[in-house]
Design a protein around this motif. Sequence first.
Motif, PDB file in Angstrom:
ATOM      1  N   ASP A 128      79.091  48.619 -29.063  1.00 42.01           N
ATOM      2  CA  ASP A 128      78.657  50.090 -29.305  1.00 42.01           C
ATOM      3  C   ASP A 128      78.647  50.837 -27.796  1.00 42.01           C
ATOM      4  O   ASP A 128      78.430  50.237 -26.795  1.00 42.01           O
ATOM      5  CB  ASP A 128      77.110  49.691 -29.670  1.00 42.01           C
ATOM      6  N   ASP A 129      78.579  52.047 -28.061  1.00 38.49           N
ATOM      7  CA  ASP A 129      78.430  52.901 -26.988  1.00 38.49           C
ATOM      8  C   ASP A 129      79.636  52.746 -26.173  1.00 38.49           C
ATOM      9  O   ASP A 129      79.381  52.857 -24.806  1.00 38.49           O
ATOM     10  CB  ASP A 129      77.268  52.694 -26.201  1.00 38.49           C
ATOM     11  N   ASP A 157      81.279  55.988 -27.727  1.00 38.70           N
ATOM     12  CA  ASP A 157      80.089  56.704 -27.365  1.00 38.70           C
ATOM     13  C   ASP A 157      79.970  58.112 -27.541  1.00 38.70           C
ATOM     14  O   ASP A 157      81.212  58.737 -27.555  1.00 38.70           O
ATOM     15  CB  ASP A 157      79.492  56.553 -25.989  1.00 38.70           C
ATOM     16  N   GLU A 213      81.326  57.971 -32.473  1.00 42.86           N
ATOM     17  CA  GLU A 213      80.228  58.345 -33.078  1.00 42.86           C
ATOM     18  C   GLU A 213      79.989  59.758 -32.643  1.00 42.86           C
ATOM     19  O   GLU A 213      80.699  60.515 -31.559  1.00 42.86           O
ATOM     20  CB  GLU A 213      79.293  57.430 -32.090  1.00 42.86           C
TER      21      GLU A 213
HETATM   22 MG    MG Z   1      76.354  53.904 -30.231  1.00 40.09          MG
END
Ligand code: MG
Length: 284
Positions: free
Chosen positions: A177-178, A200, A234
Motif C-alpha cells: 500500500d502507499d 499512493d 489510488e
Molecule cells: Mg494507500
Amino acid sequence: EAKARGKAAVVVYEDAIGRSRLDRLVMVDDLRGAVRRREIEVVYQPIVAADSGRIVAAEALARWRHDGTPVSPELFIGIAEESGLITDLGEVVLTTVASDTAALRAVAGASVGMAVNISAVQLRARGFVDGVARAAAAMGGADLTLEITERQGIDLDPVVLDAMREISAMGVRFAIDDFGVGFSSISYLADLPVHIIKVDASLSQAIDTDERASVLLRSVTLIGQSLGLDVVVEGIERESQLAVLREQTEAQYVQGYLLYRPMPLDELLTAVRADRAAAGLPVA
Ligand code: MG
Ligand code: C2E
Ligand code: MG
Ligand code: MG
C-alpha cells in the motif's frame, strides 16, 4: 518502572493536530474499550477495473467514533499501533470482513474480492497467521488480500517473511500500500511474496496537469507490470486523471472518490448489484 516508562513513552509527544498527552491517554483507554466492545466499524471502498469500471474488489477501512465524533484512521490506527491495541483491533476488522463476505457472496458469488489493511506489527504477532487462516476459511475461498503499507519501511525480518510466506501459501495475496512514498528501497519486491502494488494518491494527484507527474506514474506502474504484479492506482478524483491513467499507464485497477467513496456494507451490496446488472450478469 521500565514498564511504566514504556507506557508513558506512548503519549510523550503531541500529534500533528496538537492533541495533548492527556487527550491521547484518554483516547488509548477509550479505544481499548471500543475494541473490546467491538465498536470499530468497517466501511468498504470498491476497487474497479480501469478499462471497464467494473467492481473487482472492496477495501475494508476501519472507522471509530470517539464520543460520537469520527476520528481519522490515520490518528487512531497510529494510537493502536503505539499502544499494542492494533492486534485486537485488526482481529475485529478481519472477523467483521469475514462475516460481511457472506453477504457479498450472496450478491456477487466469488467475483468480488476483499482487501484488508494490516500493520506491520500484526505480522510479528503470535496468532496472526492462525487468525488469517480462520478468516480465509470463514470466507470460503473468497479472494482475500492483505495490504501492508510502505510508509514505515518494509520489514524483511525472517519472522515477518515466514508469516507472509505461510499466509501466501493459503492463497491470500499481499498488496504493498502507499507504494512510491516509502523510505525503503524497492528491492524488497524481489524478496517478498507480493502480488499487488497500490500506488499512493500523491503520485496520481497532478497527472492531469503536470507532464512530469504523469511520466512518474507511468514509470511506477511499468515497474509493477514488469514484475508481473497487479497495479492499483489510488486517489483518482477527476475524469481528467482517469483519462490520463487509462491512456498513458499500465495500471489495471483504480480506486478513488470519482468512482466510489468508502461506504457501509449495505451500500456496497447495492453498488455491486447495480454494477452486475449494468454488465448483464445475474443478480441475487
Ligand atoms: Mg494507500
Ligand atoms: P489506505 O489503506 O491507503 O486507504 C486509502 C485512504 O484514502 C482511505 O482513507 C480512503 O478513504 C482514502 N481515499 C480513497 N479514495 C480517495 C480519493 O479519491 N481522494 C482522497 N483524498 N482520499 C481517498 P481512510 O479511510 O481515512 O484511511 C486512512 C488510512 O488508515 C488507510 O490508508 C490505512 O493505511 C489506514 N487504515 C484504515 N483502516 C485500517 C485498518 O483496518 N487497519 C490498519 N492497519 N490500517 C487501516
Ligand atoms: Mg489500503
Ligand atoms: Mg494511505
